[in-house]
Motif scaffolding. Structure first.
Motif, short mmCIF file in Angstrom:
data_model
loop_
_atom_site.label_atom_id
_atom_site.label_comp_id
_atom_site.label_asym_id
_atom_site.label_seq_id
_atom_site.Cartn_x
_atom_site.Cartn_y
_atom_site.Cartn_z
N VAL A 170 4.30 6.46 5.65
CA VAL A 170 2.89 6.46 5.24
C VAL A 170 2.33 5.04 5.26
O VAL A 170 1.23 4.80 5.77
N ARG A 171 3.08 4.10 4.73
CA ARG A 171 2.64 2.69 4.70
C ARG A 171 2.39 2.18 6.12
O ARG A 171 1.37 1.55 6.40
N LEU A 172 3.32 2.45 7.04
CA LEU A 172 3.17 1.98 8.42
C LEU A 172 1.98 2.63 9.12
O LEU A 172 1.27 1.96 9.88
N LEU A 173 1.76 3.91 8.87
CA LEU A 173 0.59 4.58 9.47
C LEU A 173 -0.70 3.98 8.93
O LEU A 173 -1.66 3.78 9.70
N ARG A 174 -0.74 3.68 7.67
CA ARG A 174 -1.95 3.06 7.09
C ARG A 174 -2.16 1.67 7.68
O ARG A 174 -3.30 1.26 7.91
N ASP A 206 -5.89 6.90 8.07
CA ASP A 206 -6.04 7.36 6.70
C ASP A 206 -5.07 8.53 6.51
O ASP A 206 -5.16 9.52 7.23
N VAL A 207 -4.12 8.40 5.60
CA VAL A 207 -3.12 9.45 5.39
C VAL A 207 -3.42 10.19 4.10
O VAL A 207 -3.47 9.58 3.02
N GLU A 208 -3.68 11.49 4.22
CA GLU A 208 -3.85 12.38 3.09
C GLU A 208 -2.58 13.21 3.01
O GLU A 208 -2.27 13.97 3.93
N SER A 209 -1.81 13.03 1.93
CA SER A 209 -0.50 13.68 1.88
C SER A 209 -0.26 14.33 0.53
O SER A 209 -0.70 13.84 -0.50
#
Length: 139
Positions: A70-74, A79-82
Motif C-alpha cells: 500500500v505504501r509503495l502504491l501511494r 489512492d488506495v482504499e483498502s
C-alpha cells in the motif's frame, strides 16, 4: 481522467536467472525486484503512468507485506482504499530467465474486495463512467 480500479493485490518477488535450474540444480539470481503486483495493480500502475488519477479499491491483510504494498502504491500516486482481511497477504515468487520466460509460485488465497466491505463505494459515482476498470473483482 479519474479512474477506479477494483480488485486484488499481491506481494511479488521476481528473481532473474540466466537459465531455469534443472531439477536439483542451484542457480543464483542476478537481480531481485520486490513490490506490489497482480493484474489489478498492473492496470492501476499503467493508468497512473499514462497520467490518470487512479484509486484502487482493494482488500489487504494487516501484515507488513500488505502495508509495504500500500505504501509503495501511494508513492506511485495511487489512492488506495483498502479494507483489512484476516488472512495473510498473498505472495508471488517468480523466476524470469534470460529469454523473458517466467514461472510463478503463488502462496495464499486471492483476497478480493466485496460489495459488503467497508469501502467508500458511493465515491465510484464520481469517477469517469467510461474509465472504470474491474479486472477480476467480485462484488
Amino acid at each position: 481522467m479519474r479512474i477506479a480500479v477494483v480488485g486484488h493485490l499481491e506481494w511479488v518477488e521476481l528473481l532473474r536467472v540466466v537459465t531455469f535450474p534443472a531439477p536439483g540444480e542451484v542457480v543464483e539470481a542476478s537481480e531481485v525486484a520486490r513490490g506490489p503486483g497482480g493484474a489489478t495493480v498492473g492496470v492501476a500502475l499503467q493508468l497512473r503512468r499514462l497520467g490518470c488519477a487512479v484509486s484502487l479499491f482493494t482488500r489487504t491483510s494487516a501484515d507488513e507485506l500488505a502495508q509495504d504494498a500500500v505504501r509503495l502504491l501511494r508513492q506511485e500516486g495511487i489512492d488506495v482504499e483498502s479494507t483489512i482481511d484476516s488472512r495473510p497477504q498473498r505472495r508471488v515468487t517468480g523466476v524470469v530467465d534470460g529469454d523473458g520466460e517466467r514461472t510463478l509460485v503463488i502462496v495464499g488465497e486471492k483476497v478480493v474486495p466485496h460489495g459488503s466491505d467497508d469501502l467508500p463505494w458511493d465515491e465510484l459515482a464520481a469517477f469517469d463512467r467510461n474509465g472504470t476498470v474491474s479486472p477480476g473483482s467480485r462484488r
